[in-house]
Design a protein around this motif. Structure first.
Motif, mmCIF file in Angstrom:
data_model
loop_
_atom_site.group_PDB
_atom_site.id
_atom_site.type_symbol
_atom_site.label_atom_id
_atom_site.label_comp_id
_atom_site.label_asym_id
_atom_site.label_seq_id
_atom_site.Cartn_x
_atom_site.Cartn_y
_atom_site.Cartn_z
ATOM 1 N N PRO A 70 46.711 45.621 49.586
ATOM 2 C CA PRO A 70 46.728 44.475 48.650
ATOM 3 C C PRO A 70 45.474 44.395 47.785
ATOM 4 O O PRO A 70 45.546 43.945 46.633
ATOM 5 C CB PRO A 70 46.849 43.265 49.592
ATOM 6 C CG PRO A 70 47.489 43.806 50.831
ATOM 7 C CD PRO A 70 46.980 45.199 50.976
ATOM 8 N N GLY A 71 44.357 44.831 48.312
ATOM 9 C CA GLY A 71 43.138 44.774 47.517
ATOM 10 C C GLY A 71 43.113 45.761 46.368
ATOM 11 O O GLY A 71 42.224 45.685 45.498
ATOM 12 N N ASP A 72 44.066 46.726 46.340
ATOM 13 C CA ASP A 72 44.142 47.687 45.251
ATOM 14 C C ASP A 72 45.166 47.290 44.200
ATOM 15 O O ASP A 72 45.512 48.085 43.321
ATOM 16 C CB ASP A 72 44.508 49.064 45.800
ATOM 17 C CG ASP A 72 43.397 49.675 46.629
ATOM 18 O OD1 ASP A 72 42.225 49.414 46.313
ATOM 19 O OD2 ASP A 72 43.705 50.391 47.611
ATOM 20 N N VAL A 73 45.657 46.050 44.271
ATOM 21 C CA VAL A 73 46.655 45.561 43.318
ATOM 22 C C VAL A 73 46.168 44.253 42.722
ATOM 23 O O VAL A 73 45.700 43.358 43.448
ATOM 24 C CB VAL A 73 48.029 45.356 43.997
ATOM 25 C CG1 VAL A 73 49.050 44.844 42.986
ATOM 26 C CG2 VAL A 73 48.503 46.640 44.654
ATOM 27 N N ALA A 74 46.237 44.147 41.410
ATOM 28 C CA ALA A 74 45.880 42.907 40.706
ATOM 29 C C ALA A 74 46.997 42.571 39.733
ATOM 30 O O ALA A 74 47.443 43.434 38.967
ATOM 31 C CB ALA A 74 44.555 43.074 39.976
ATOM 32 N N GLU A 75 47.477 41.275 39.752
ATOM 33 C CA GLU A 75 48.590 40.852 38.911
ATOM 34 C C GLU A 75 48.244 39.556 38.191
ATOM 35 O O GLU A 75 47.530 38.702 38.721
ATOM 36 C CB GLU A 75 49.849 40.651 39.764
ATOM 37 C CG GLU A 75 50.358 41.924 40.443
ATOM 38 C CD GLU A 75 51.640 41.679 41.233
ATOM 39 O OE1 GLU A 75 52.727 41.940 40.692
ATOM 40 O OE2 GLU A 75 51.537 41.217 42.381
ATOM 41 N N ARG B 113 42.612 41.090 28.166
ATOM 42 C CA ARG B 113 41.525 42.061 28.055
ATOM 43 C C ARG B 113 40.371 41.697 28.988
ATOM 44 O O ARG B 113 39.806 42.540 29.676
ATOM 45 C CB ARG B 113 41.018 42.122 26.609
ATOM 46 C CG ARG B 113 41.966 42.816 25.654
ATOM 47 C CD ARG B 113 41.221 43.207 24.383
ATOM 48 N NE ARG B 113 40.705 42.032 23.701
ATOM 49 C CZ ARG B 113 41.331 41.362 22.738
ATOM 50 N NH1 ARG B 113 42.534 41.760 22.346
ATOM 51 N NH2 ARG B 113 40.778 40.301 22.160
ATOM 52 N N ALA B 114 40.030 40.424 29.010
ATOM 53 C CA ALA B 114 38.907 39.997 29.844
ATOM 54 C C ALA B 114 39.225 40.184 31.326
ATOM 55 O O ALA B 114 38.361 40.609 32.114
ATOM 56 C CB ALA B 114 38.579 38.535 29.555
ATOM 57 N N ALA B 115 40.461 39.861 31.724
ATOM 58 C CA ALA B 115 40.851 40.007 33.131
ATOM 59 C C ALA B 115 40.793 41.469 33.567
ATOM 60 O O ALA B 115 40.340 41.791 34.671
ATOM 61 C CB ALA B 115 42.243 39.426 33.343
ATOM 62 N N VAL B 116 41.224 42.366 32.706
ATOM 63 C CA VAL B 116 41.219 43.793 33.051
ATOM 64 C C VAL B 116 39.790 44.299 33.182
ATOM 65 O O VAL B 116 39.451 45.039 34.129
ATOM 66 C CB VAL B 116 41.996 44.593 31.990
ATOM 67 C CG1 VAL B 116 41.753 46.100 32.161
ATOM 68 C CG2 VAL B 116 43.480 44.293 32.096
ATOM 69 N N ARG B 117 38.918 43.902 32.231
ATOM 70 C CA ARG B 117 37.528 44.346 32.315
ATOM 71 C C ARG B 117 36.876 43.872 33.611
ATOM 72 O O ARG B 117 36.180 44.625 34.296
ATOM 73 C CB ARG B 117 36.740 43.812 31.118
ATOM 74 C CG ARG B 117 37.063 44.493 29.806
ATOM 75 C CD ARG B 117 36.215 43.887 28.668
ATOM 76 N NE ARG B 117 36.523 44.513 27.401
ATOM 77 C CZ ARG B 117 35.982 45.653 26.957
ATOM 78 N NH1 ARG B 117 35.095 46.266 27.724
ATOM 79 N NH2 ARG B 117 36.298 46.145 25.782
ATOM 80 N N GLU B 118 37.096 42.615 33.944
ATOM 81 C CA GLU B 118 36.477 42.063 35.135
ATOM 82 C C GLU B 118 36.979 42.768 36.401
ATOM 83 O O GLU B 118 36.188 43.093 37.301
ATOM 84 C CB GLU B 118 36.764 40.563 35.203
ATOM 85 C CG GLU B 118 36.123 39.887 36.415
ATOM 86 C CD GLU B 118 36.425 38.398 36.451
ATOM 87 O OE1 GLU B 118 36.007 37.747 37.419
ATOM 88 O OE2 GLU B 118 37.098 37.900 35.534
ATOM 89 N N GLN B 119 38.282 43.022 36.457
ATOM 90 C CA GLN B 119 38.836 43.678 37.650
ATOM 91 C C GLN B 119 38.311 45.093 37.801
ATOM 92 O O GLN B 119 37.981 45.542 38.909
ATOM 93 C CB GLN B 119 40.361 43.682 37.577
ATOM 94 C CG GLN B 119 41.039 44.233 38.823
ATOM 95 C CD GLN B 119 40.735 43.393 40.055
ATOM 96 O OE1 GLN B 119 41.008 42.180 40.066
ATOM 97 N NE2 GLN B 119 40.166 43.988 41.085
#
Length: 846
Positions: free
Chosen positions: A721-726, A740-746
């Protein structure tokens, strides 16, 4: 011959030389009533006895001498056929017939030599026997037979070699004539004493049964070591006894015809000539050549393997017909390819595929190695043979011809190997096409090739050419079929998102070499993977072609992300539209590594095996069986199975577990047991299963597997689960900046800062398109970190985007172009709710 003078024990070389030198082509009876050393060469009867005491070889000379046909003698106890067998009578009983009118054997050498076969021989033995043999007039004659027996040692099945000769001709034909020979007895002579050893060593292998060069040389070496056969005259002269396989000239027969014609013209009675022994010898020679060709035909073509057939053809002629045999084939024949029509020319390349010889080991290997490819110029006899398609006879290779041939071998000098030898070049052709040729050589000491040898060689080559062509065509067809099979089977990567894969495909036996078994793996949206195994009923090219169609259909429908049950329903409908003969079983599974579950549907296929990582337990998954694809009218159901990281799924076709005459439950149980065995890798695990199933049926005595096999194994590693972000994004253009901001932060949190800029740029393009075309549902954005970085954007619009070529003045159409340039891989597919557009980026090396 001097009968009255005693001589020392040293044999007189002159007597032996004169006897063998005046032999001519047959053995002659002495004129008048006296025997002499001019009796000439005496034909040998050759018999080989195996370790069971049964006759394994019976030469033509044995048939003439003992009056028993070869077909009746082979496999019979030698003790019933040979004068070396049985207990010996007392000397006063010499020449006494037994009650059956057969023979009575006696020892003509003296005490100390055992001539009884059933007692066993530890050293060579010799003796004499008086036989009753059929006469030409239908009655019976008495034959005075001398015999020599040699015990054979070595790895072969041969136990005893018996040589026999008729000494009747050495005695006076007229009983009233004075005896010219006081004593006739068989004896032994070492090769250092008499000149007949070389001729015996050269000719004896021709009479022995066809065997390898090493076996024939071993037997001849033992005979020469123990002493080759001689006939002793009057206790002081010896004549070597050597084989004679010559053919008498036809002069005598022609003269007899002329005498008969003159008598008929003059009205005189036809002359009562004696039977023409030359004619009998010629008939015997022709019969032996036919027997040789028959034996060769039985020894070649035992398989359709081209390499094995080439070796069989080469070994069939050495040493019986030739001392050296080199086989050349067109390079395309060896490669299993086609070649242009027409006559070969000087540019045609010929592949030396085999070389058999009786010379010392290694003598030919360096000079003319097997595997060499070369052309032949127009002035050589080889070119003449391959262009005319007819045998070329060179009675003896002159120094000039040897030099011309040697020029083809550059720095290697083959003149010492070929000069002075007799050569016969025969074409290997089939259906009027020259596939190759054979170069046959004989040692200078051996009889030259003649016209009869040319005919024999041509017939031999014709039979060999047909066998080679059959093997060539089979090899070509097998290569085409295997290429077709390989082209239809996918090359599955060993790693998919959250799972490792390993596969095996095993072709069936000759009857099922090409089949319809297949496996496949398809990448699906949401980091999922589709796993497929199918089996088209039947074998052959039709099944393989049908398999290709069904596999393509499964890939197409899997890309549409159809549920497993619906996919099998559509596949069943397709098969029915294609024809009534389209029947197949199929097992379709979808693995979701994020949800850790399998969704499976079955169409008449054997169930898969699931091996649990927690306890190593294996089980057959209980799935609704369903009906095979193509039956129609049967519903398909899907089953959801929870799995854990490390579990293994094993899917295979019935060829692995099913054998004729055995319950399939035995194979399924063996599959479960072998699948649970630990292995160092996925490939090792597949090999373990294949070996275990083969051993199971071998122990059951079910023979070799005849059906083809498709095996697919997946280790379900899952995705943490820690390797997945939705994220869920509203259909609002303002959400693009948030994405864009969420992807950069992740990516910063995952330590993937180097991927932040390109990933943010591509996410911006995909989310912009999704927001523009979305209707009511939110836009879904997901990042998955695995072997690669996967990014997916989903919306509720079913229309897939197209890659466009935007002009300088166009305001749109560049988004997917940017994605295609920056991404490692990208794609789009329909989902149940709309569509999914995704891309992957390669993770940086640590």
């Amino acid at each position: 011959m001097d009968r009255g003078t005693e001589r020392d024990a040293t044999p007189r070389r002159g007597a032996g030389s004169e006897a063998t030198g005046r032999a001519g082509t047959g053995w002659s009876r002495p004129e008048g009533g006296g025997g002499s050393a001019d009796a000439g060469r005496v034909p040998l009867a050759v018999v080989v006895v195996d370790r069971e005491g049964l006759v394994s070889h019976w030469s033509a000379g044995a048939r003439r001498l003992f009056g028993v046909a070869k077909e009746e003698a082979i496999g019979q106890p030698a003790i019933d056929l040979l004068p070396v067998s049985g207990a010996l009578p007392e000397p006063e009983d010499d020449f006494a017939e037994d009650a059956r009118g057969g023979y009575a054997a006696y020892d003509g050498i003296g005490p100390g030599l055992d001539s009884s076969l059933d007692r066993g021989l530890g050293y060579p033995a010799a003796g004499r026997a008086r036989l009753t043999v059929p006469a030409l007039d239908g009655g019976h004659d008495r034959a005075d037979v001398l015999w020599w027996a040699y015990p054979l040692v070595g790895p072969g099945t041969e136990r005893l070699l018996v040589l026999a000769a008729d000494a009747t001709a050495l005695r006076p034909q007229d009983p009233a004539a004075p005896a010219a020979v006081e004593r006739i007895a068989p004896g032994f002579a070492l090769h250092t004493d008499f000149p007949g050893a070389e001729e015996l060593a050269r000719r004896l292998p021709e009479i022995l049964p066809s065997m390898s060069v090493g076996e024939g040389a071993r037997i001849v070496a033992q005979v020469l070591e123990l002493g080759y056969p001689v006939i002793e005259f009057s206790q002081n002269d010896r004549i070597p006894v050597t084989p004679d396989r010559g053919v008498a000239r036809r002069v005598e027969r022609r003269a007899r015809r002329e005498r008969a014609a003159r008598a008929a013209a003059e009205g005189l009675p036809l002359p009562q000539d004696q039977p023409d022994e030359g004619e009998d010898l010629e008939h015997a020679a022709v019969r032996e050549r036919l027997e040789f060709l028959n034996e060769v035909s039985g020894k070649i073509g035992t398989s359709l393997d081209l390499s094995r057939t080439i070796v069989e053809v080469s070994r069939a002629v050495v040493p019986r017909f030739a001392d050296v045999a080199g086989t050349y084939l067109r390079e395309q024949v060896v490669a299993g390819e086609g070649f242009p029509d027409g006559v070969p020319d000087t540019t045609t390349l010929w592949h030396r595929v085999a070389l058999e010889h009786t010379d010392e080991p290694g003598r030919w290997d360096d000079v003319v190695p097997v595997g060499e490819v070369m052309p032949f110029p127009a002035h050589t006899p080889f070119f003449q043979c391959m262009t005319t398609g007819e045998p070329v006879l060179v009675p003896r290779i002159s120094e000039q011809m040897g030099h011309a041939i040697a020029l083809q071998f550059e720095k290697r000098d083959i003149r010492p190997l070929i000069t002075g030898r007799s050569m016969l070049v025969v074409p290997l052709k089939a259906r009027h096409v020259v596939l190759g040729f054979m170069i046959l050589l004989r040692h200078p000491e051996r009889a030259l090739f003649n016209d009869m040898d040319r005919v024999t060689g041509a017939e031999l080559a014709a039979r060999a050419g047909l066998v080679l062509d059959n093997a060539r065509m089979y090899t070509h067809q097998e290569s085409v079929a295997e290429t077709l099979q390989d082209s239809m089977l996918p090359h599955i990567p060993p790693r998919r998102a959250g799972c490792d894969l390993a596969t095996r495909y095993l072709p069936g036996t000759l009857l099922g070499r090409i089949g319809g078994d297949w496996f496949d793996s398809v990448k699906l949206p949401g980091a999922r993977t589709a796993l497929v195994v199918g089996d088209v009923m039947g074998h052959g090219l039709n099944s393989a072609a049908m398999m290709g169609q069904l596999r393509t259909a499964v890939q197409t429908m899997a890309a549409l992300d159809l549920p497993p049950a619906q996919l099998l329903r559509n596949l069943d409908d397709l098969a029915q539209r294609l024809g009534d003969t389209y029947l197949a079983t199929c097992l379709y599974a979808v693995y979701d590594p994020i949800a850790s579950e399998l969704l499976l549907a079955n169409a008449g296929h054997i169930p898969p095996v699931l091996v649990r990582a927690a306890d190593g337990r294996s089980e057959l998954l209980d799935l609704p069986t369903g009906a095979p694809i193509g039956v129609g009218g049967v519903p398909f159901e899907a089953v959801r199975v929870r799995v854990a990281p490390g579990d293994r799924l094993v899917m295979c076709t019935d060829g692995l577990v099913e054998m004729r005459g055995e319950d399939i439950g035995v194979g399924l149980a063996a599959l479960c047991e072998s699948a649970a065995h630990p292995a160092a890798s996925m490939d090792d695990a597949c090999d373990t299963i294949v070996r275990a199933l083969a051993a199971t049926f071998s122990r059951a005595g079910r023979g070799d597997r005849k059906d083809d096999v498709a095996l697919l194994m997946a280790r379900l590693g899952g995705i943490e689960p820690g390797d997945v972000a939705e994220w869920r994004l509203a259909p609002d253009p303002a959400e693009v900046a948030r994405a864009r901001a969420a992807v950069r932060e992740q990516l910063h949190d995952w330590g993937l800062r180097s991927l932040a800029d390109p990933a943010a740029l591509m996410v911006s393009e995909l989310v912009t398109n999704a927001v523009r075309h979305s209707r009511r549902r939110p836009v879904a954005l997901r990042l998955v970190r695995g072997d690669t970085l996967l990014c997916e954007v989903e919306d509720d619009d079913h229309e897939l985007p197209n890659l466009l070529s935007a002009g300088p003045g166009d305001e749109a159409g560049r988004g997917l172009r940017v994605v295609s340039v920056l991404a490692r891989e990208w794609g789009a597919s329909r989902t149940a709710e709309g569509k999914s557009v995704w891309f992957e980026l390669t993770l940086p090396r640590c």
